[in-house]
Design a protein around this motif. Structure first.
Motif, PDB file in Angstrom:
ATOM      1  N   GLY A  48     -32.921 -28.393  22.135  1.00  0.00           N
ATOM      2  CA  GLY A  48     -33.070 -29.351  21.264  1.00  0.00           C
ATOM      3  C   GLY A  48     -32.798 -28.780  19.615  1.00  0.00           C
ATOM      4  O   GLY A  48     -32.105 -28.958  18.391  1.00  0.00           O
ATOM      5  N   LEU A  49     -33.260 -27.067  19.856  1.00  0.00           N
ATOM      6  CA  LEU A  49     -33.232 -26.489  19.174  1.00  0.00           C
ATOM      7  C   LEU A  49     -31.997 -25.964  18.039  1.00  0.00           C
ATOM      8  O   LEU A  49     -30.900 -25.658  18.802  1.00  0.00           O
ATOM      9  N   PHE A  50     -31.888 -26.176  16.357  1.00  0.00           N
ATOM     10  CA  PHE A  50     -30.049 -25.019  16.503  1.00  0.00           C
ATOM     11  C   PHE A  50     -30.837 -24.678  14.832  1.00  0.00           C
ATOM     12  O   PHE A  50     -29.863 -24.883  13.748  1.00  0.00           O
ATOM     13  N   ASN A  51     -31.473 -24.044  14.813  1.00  0.00           N
ATOM     14  CA  ASN A  51     -32.057 -23.431  13.679  1.00  0.00           C
ATOM     15  C   ASN A  51     -30.914 -22.576  13.218  1.00  0.00           C
ATOM     16  O   ASN A  51     -30.420 -22.083  11.907  1.00  0.00           O
ATOM     17  N   GLU A  52     -30.679 -21.138  14.458  1.00  0.00           N
ATOM     18  CA  GLU A  52     -29.738 -20.305  14.164  1.00  0.00           C
ATOM     19  C   GLU A  52     -28.323 -20.550  14.194  1.00  0.00           C
ATOM     20  O   GLU A  52     -27.028 -20.025  14.152  1.00  0.00           O
ATOM     21  N   GLU A  53     -27.562 -21.966  14.842  1.00  0.00           N
ATOM     22  CA  GLU A  53     -26.827 -22.362  14.613  1.00  0.00           C
ATOM     23  C   GLU A  53     -25.840 -22.207  13.484  1.00  0.00           C
ATOM     24  O   GLU A  53     -26.177 -22.703  12.552  1.00  0.00           O
ATOM     25  N   ARG A  54     -24.338 -22.421  14.065  1.00  0.00           N
ATOM     26  CA  ARG A  54     -23.276 -22.592  12.851  1.00  0.00           C
ATOM     27  C   ARG A  54     -23.110 -23.489  12.070  1.00  0.00           C
ATOM     28  O   ARG A  54     -23.432 -23.752  10.925  1.00  0.00           O
ATOM     29  N   GLN A  55     -23.056 -24.585  12.855  1.00  0.00           N
ATOM     30  CA  GLN A  55     -22.780 -26.065  12.023  1.00  0.00           C
ATOM     31  C   GLN A  55     -23.939 -26.860  13.548  1.00  0.00           C
ATOM     32  O   GLN A  55     -23.420 -27.228  14.123  1.00  0.00           O
ATOM     33  N   PRO A  56     -25.388 -26.910  13.490  1.00  0.00           N
ATOM     34  CA  PRO A  56     -25.371 -27.749  14.106  1.00  0.00           C
ATOM     35  C   PRO A  56     -25.056 -28.908  14.843  1.00  0.00           C
ATOM     36  O   PRO A  56     -25.539 -29.405  15.859  1.00  0.00           O
TER      37      PRO A  56
END
Length: 455
Positions: A424-432
């Motif tokens: 569930g991590l999303f820190n580096e995603e473009r549009q989480p």
């Protein structure tokens, strides 16, 4: 001919077998919004004020939201009140789970629990509160607690004033999740030395009331539709999982299909249930470990232990911030505990024991459920010998922009293997996170999987 007494006994047994568990009375429901919060938590502070009274939670104007949907950390300036370490854990034993105590023993030098001031951030719209109160008096558990009666139209917390352990777990399963959502997240299962490979997913979650062209009869027993596409690594890219999550999974089992990009084939996936292996998890989690616990509850007997005050991962907005890299969070043994946040909150404690005629790799589970959000905060998993095996922590955060609670990440620690998995991590995603996308029934059919899986 059977006597009237025999016929009456047969009728009684038949009624008992259906196990209809009555909803609360209107008088009980009147506690919601008065002595209880609109979702069923105790409104008042605890005795010493270390858990404050609920005063409405965070509003949508709490702070800025960046263009990609990242909410700001309203508590960034706060410092820990104290930090629990392996050396001091014993003095806090009454407010820690067996799993947390086991983590201190397994990682005495690095595992710690930074405790911050408690904030009761949970909030929903008045419409959700009104629906929750109405449904409290109409929704009942049926089929031994495995299904819900009169739930169509509620789509919210089934039992805000629970009477048993299974009703507490149903609140976690049915908790309000808002609009359809598309999200970009990662999963990783670090080796014992800390090295890891990121698995990237694109998830779509849609709810029956927000799906066009859905047959009414079909919608009556659907909790949600779930589609998960693997984006990376390349060897898995293009594989897609589709799930029709039913409410009563004994009457109508969960329907699941997998599109294998290499074979270009769609197949039914009955293994995507119970203790079947989680997607791309390296054997580190079961299917029903997803979302801390998901799926059918019928393999367990559920016991409500009671309510207590505990230090649980809470308001973990720091773990969602885009300035962090996955390398900053994922370390050997466990995630970087310096980035975590724990608060004192009241939780419901529920114990699940596998029924004598059922099987599951977890013979017993113990859940600690946050009273405000009804999310499972901590979960301990025991093997068939009764030994504590895996320890899960759901790092709660509140997305004030959409008035929804969620997980900044879910962690599941294997005490035997010395490894863990993060989902569930999303820190580096473009549009989480993208809320409110339009969905049709045709989007969630096996025929649609092939186009979803194009690399």
């Amino acid at each position: 001919m059977k006597s009237p007494l025999v016929n009456s006994a047969a009728l009684f047994i038949s009624l008992l077998a259906s196990s209809v568990m009555a909803a609360v009375t209107p008088q009980e429901a009147d506690q919601l919004g008065t002595s209880l919060t609109p979702l069923g938590a105790e409104m008042a502070a605890n005795a010493d004020g270390s858990i404050p009274a609920w005063t409405g939670g965070q509003s949508t104007s709490t702070g800025p939201v960046d263009p990609r949907g990242f909410v700001s950390n309203a508590f960034a300036a706060e410092k820990p009140l104290f930090v629990i370490t392996a050396q001091t854990a014993e003095q806090y034993r009454d407010k820690l789970s067996p799993g947390q105590l086991a983590m201190f023993k397994r990682y005495p030098e690095t595992y710690r629990i930074p405790v911050y001031p408690s904030h009761r951030t949970m909030a929903h719209s008045q419409a959700v509160y009104d629906t929750t109160k109405t449904c409290a008096t109409t929704v009942s558990a049926i089929d031994g607690g495995n299904g819900l009666q009169n739930y169509l139209g509620c789509r919210s917390y089934a039992f805000p004033i629970p009477k048993d352990g299974l009703q507490v777990v149903w609140n976690h399963i049915t908790r309000y999740r808002g609009q359809n959502v598309r999200r970009q997240i990662i999963q990783a299962a670090p080796q014992s030395n800390g090295s890891f490979t990121v698995v990237k997913f694109e998830d779509e979650v849609a709810f029956p009331q927000n799906v066009d062209g859905l047959d009414a009869e079909k919608a009556s027993n659907i909790l949600l539709f779930f589609k998960q596409r693997v984006v990376a690594p390349s060897r898995l890219a293009g594989n897609v999982l589709l799930v029709h999550e039913t409410i009563d999974q004994v009457r109508e089992p969960r329907l699941a299909w997998i599109y294998n990009a290499g074979q270009r084939r769609v197949r039914r996936a009955p293994q995507v249930a119970y203790d079947g292996p989680g997607t791309a998890s390296d054997g580190m989690r079961t299917t029903d470990n997803f979302d801390m616990f998901s799926g059918a509850p019928d393999r367990y007997d559920w016991k409500l232990i009671g309510k207590k005050e505990m230090y649980i991962p809470y308001n973990s907005v720091r773990l969602t911030q885009p300035d962090l890299k996955y390398d900053d969070i994922l370390q050997a043994g466990h995630i970087n505990q310096d980035l975590t946040r724990y608060e004192l909150h009241r939780v419901w404690e529920v114990e699940a024991t596998v029924k004598a005629d059922e099987r599951h790799i977890y013979a017993k589970r113990r859940f600690f459920v946050d009273e405000d959000s009804w999310q499972i905060a901590l979960a301990d998993h025991y093997d068939g010998r009764g030994a504590l095996w895996r320890v899960a922590e759901g790092h709660h955060y509140f997305n004030y922009a959409h008035q929804l609670a969620g997980f900044a990440t879910e962690t599941l620690y294997d005490l035997v293997a010395g490894r863990y998995i993060v989902t569930g991590l999303f820190n580096e995603e473009r549009q989480p996170l993208l809320f409110g996308f339009k969905a049709s029934a045709a989007d969630f059919t096996p025929a649609a999987l092939r186009s979803s899986g194009v690399r």
